[in-house]
Motif scaffolding. Structure first.
Motif, PDB file in Angstrom:
ATOM      1  N   CYS A   1      30.384  30.026  40.331  1.00 39.60           N
ATOM      2  CA  CYS A   1      29.511  29.803  39.170  1.00 39.60           C
ATOM      3  C   CYS A   1      29.341  31.072  38.345  1.00 39.60           C
ATOM      4  CB  CYS A   1      28.151  29.272  39.631  1.00 39.60           C
ATOM      5  SG  CYS A   1      28.219  27.623  40.376  1.00 39.60           S
ATOM      6  N   LEU A   2      29.189  32.209  39.018  1.00 41.19           N
ATOM      7  CA  LEU A   2      29.060  33.484  38.303  1.00 41.19           C
ATOM      8  C   LEU A   2      30.359  33.835  37.582  1.00 41.19           C
ATOM      9  CD1 LEU A   2      27.023  35.741  40.782  1.00 41.19           C
ATOM     10  CD2 LEU A   2      26.246  34.714  38.635  1.00 41.19           C
TER      11      LEU A   2
ATOM     12  N   PRO B   1      37.870  36.878  37.008  1.00 41.78           N
ATOM     13  CA  PRO B   1      38.923  36.584  37.989  1.00 41.78           C
ATOM     14  C   PRO B   1      38.571  37.016  39.401  1.00 41.78           C
ATOM     15  CG  PRO B   1      39.893  37.467  35.989  1.00 41.78           C
ATOM     16  CD  PRO B   1      38.407  37.614  35.845  1.00 41.78           C
ATOM     17  N   LEU B   2      37.942  38.176  39.550  1.00 42.91           N
ATOM     18  CA  LEU B   2      37.562  38.650  40.882  1.00 42.91           C
ATOM     19  C   LEU B   2      36.580  37.684  41.538  1.00 42.91           C
ATOM     20  CD1 LEU B   2      37.463  40.721  43.160  1.00 42.91           C
ATOM     21  CD2 LEU B   2      35.763  42.000  41.841  1.00 42.91           C
ATOM     22  N   LEU B   3      35.566  37.261  40.798  1.00 43.98           N
ATOM     23  CA  LEU B   3      34.575  36.338  41.346  1.00 43.98           C
ATOM     24  C   LEU B   3      35.200  34.980  41.673  1.00 43.98           C
ATOM     25  CD1 LEU B   3      31.599  37.202  38.967  1.00 43.98           C
ATOM     26  CD2 LEU B   3      31.698  37.657  41.423  1.00 43.98           C
ATOM     27  N   LEU B   4      36.099  34.507  40.820  1.00 40.55           N
ATOM     28  CA  LEU B   4      36.758  33.222  41.059  1.00 40.55           C
ATOM     29  C   LEU B   4      37.642  33.288  42.297  1.00 40.55           C
ATOM     30  CD1 LEU B   4      37.735  32.195  37.401  1.00 40.55           C
ATOM     31  CD2 LEU B   4      35.785  31.405  38.759  1.00 40.55           C
ATOM     32  N   VAL B   5      38.317  34.393  42.499  1.00 38.43           N
ATOM     33  CA  VAL B   5      39.157  34.555  43.693  1.00 38.43           C
ATOM     34  C   VAL B   5      38.292  34.567  44.951  1.00 38.43           C
ATOM     35  CG1 VAL B   5      40.651  36.157  44.940  1.00 38.43           C
ATOM     36  CG2 VAL B   5      41.051  35.712  42.513  1.00 38.43           C
ATOM     37  N   LEU B   6      37.162  35.275  44.900  1.00 38.41           N
ATOM     38  CA  LEU B   6      36.258  35.332  46.058  1.00 38.41           C
ATOM     39  C   LEU B   6      35.673  33.967  46.393  1.00 38.41           C
ATOM     40  CD1 LEU B   6      34.348  38.668  45.342  1.00 38.41           C
ATOM     41  CD2 LEU B   6      36.187  38.271  46.982  1.00 38.41           C
ATOM     42  N   ALA B   7      35.695  33.047  45.428  1.00 34.13           N
ATOM     43  CA  ALA B   7      35.186  31.695  45.660  1.00 34.13           C
ATOM     44  C   ALA B   7      36.159  30.831  46.449  1.00 34.13           C
ATOM     45  CB  ALA B   7      34.863  31.019  44.326  1.00 34.13           C
ATOM     46  N   ALA B   8      37.383  31.316  46.671  1.00 33.79           N
ATOM     47  CA  ALA B   8      38.402  30.604  47.468  1.00 33.79           C
ATOM     48  C   ALA B   8      38.605  29.157  47.007  1.00 33.79           C
ATOM     49  CB  ALA B   8      38.033  30.645  48.947  1.00 33.79           C
ATOM     50  N   PRO B   9      38.943  28.930  45.730  1.00 39.29           N
ATOM     51  CA  PRO B   9      39.067  27.556  45.233  1.00 39.29           C
ATOM     52  C   PRO B   9      40.216  26.770  45.854  1.00 39.29           C
ATOM     53  CG  PRO B   9      39.873  29.123  43.607  1.00 39.29           C
ATOM     54  CD  PRO B   9      39.209  29.930  44.679  1.00 39.29           C
TER      55      PRO B   9
END
Length: 264
Positions: free
Chosen positions: A51-52, A88-96
Motif C-alpha cells: 500500500c505504501l 519499487p523497493l516497497l513493492l518488492v518487499l511486499a512479495a506480490p
C-alpha cells in the motif's frame, strides 16, 4: 489551445494511474483476505509495504507534486525518487509474486512458474540487463529532448512514467530476492553490478548539476541534482543492507560449520 490540450491529456493520464493503482491495491488486499482462509496468515508488513509503495507511486504521478513537477525540476526529482526508487523497493518487499502463486489455482500457478522460468524472465531479471533498462532510461530521459517532450505530450509522459516504475521494479528484484527466483545470480555478481549502477546514478546526478535538461534553469537543476544524489543514496543504502543481510544469512551456516570443524 495547445496548453489546454496538454493539460487535459495529463488529467487523463492521472486518471489512468489512479485507476491502475487502486485496482492493484484492491487485488492485493483481496488476495490476502482470500488466501488467509486456507493458508498461514499473510504478514501484515507486506500488505503495508504494498500500500505504501502504491501510495509513493501515486504521489509521483497524481496530485500537487505531479503538477509541480511540470514546472519545477526539484519537484520532478522528488517524484523520480518516489516512483523509480522508493515505490519499487516497497513493492518488492511486499512479495506480490509469492502472494499471486498462493492465490492462483494449481494449474494457473504452474503456468506462472513456467513463465518465471522462461528465457525472457532470465534476461529481464539479469542484474546487468535490469540496470541497463533502469539507468539507460534515465540517461536517455535527461540528456535528450525526451524530458521536454514528456511534459508536452501526455502519451509520452504516460509511457515514461510506466517505464520508470517497471524498470525500477525489475532493477530491485534483480538485486534482492524476496519473491521466488529461478535464475539466481551470485551475491558477488549482484554486488558488483549494484556498485556500477550506483556509480552511474551518482555520475548522472553530478552531470545534471552543471548540464540541466532543456528548459531547466541552472538553479533548479542544481537543487534537483542534489535531491537525486543524496535521496538516491538513502534508498540505495536500504537495498545494500538487504543484499548484505541475505548474503550473511546464506553464508552463516557454512561459517559455523567451518568453525566447528576447526575446533574438532
Amino acid at each position: 489551445m495547445h496548453t489546454h490540450h496538454v493539460a487535459n491529456g495529463h488529467e487523463v493520464v492521472q486518471l489512468l494511474f489512479i485507476f491502475g493503482f487502486s485496482l492493484l491495491a484492491v487485488l492485493y488486499v483481496g488476495a490476502v483476505l482470500f488466501t488467509n482462509r486456507n493458508y498461514k496468515k499473510w504478514p501484515m508488513y507486506r500488505t503495508i509495504c504494498w500500500c505504501l509503495g502504491l501510495l509513493c507511486a501515486s504521489l509521483a504521478v497524481v496530485g500537487p507534486l505531479a503538477n509541480l513537477a511540470h514546472e519545477d525540476f526539484t519537484m520532478h526529482m522528488m517524484g523520480h525518487l518516489l516512483l523509480g526508487m522508493l515505490a519499487p523497493l516497497l513493492l518488492v518487499l511486499a512479495a506480490p509474486i509469492t502472494l499471486l502463486l498462493r492465490t492462483l489455482s494449481t494449474n494457473s500457478a504452474r503456468l506462472l512458474t513456467k513463465l518465471l522460468k522462461s528465457w525472457l524472465a532470465r534476461i529481464v531479471t539479469d542484474p546487468v540487463v535490469a540496470t541497463l533498462l533502469n539507468m539507460g532510461g534515465l540517461w536517455l530521459l535527461y540528456t535528450t529532448e525526451l524530458y521536454t517532450l514528456m511534459h508536452d505530450n501526455s502519451v509520452v509522459s504516460f509511457f515514461v512514467h510506466v517505464h520508470i516504475l517497471l524498470a525500477g521494479y525489475l532493477f530491485t528484484i534483480s538485486m534482492i530476492y524476496i519473491d521466488p527466483v529461478f535464475h539466481r545470480k551470485s551475491f558477488m555478481y549482484r554486488a558488483i553490478v549494484l556498485i556500477l549502477a550506483l556509480a552511474s546514478h551518482g555520475i548522472l546526478a553530478k552531470y545534471l548539476y552543471t548540464h540541466p535538461p532543456s528548459g531547466v534553469i541552472l538553479e533548479q537543476a542544481q537543487q534537483g541534482s542534489m535531491v537525486m544524489y543524496y535521496g538516491g543514496d538513502l534508498i540505495d543504502a536500504v537495498i545494500i543492507f538487504i543484499l548484505c543481510l541475505h548474503w550473511y544469512r546464506a553464508t552463516k551456516p557454512q561459517v559455523v560449520k567451518e568453525q566447528a570443524c576447526a575446533i574438532d
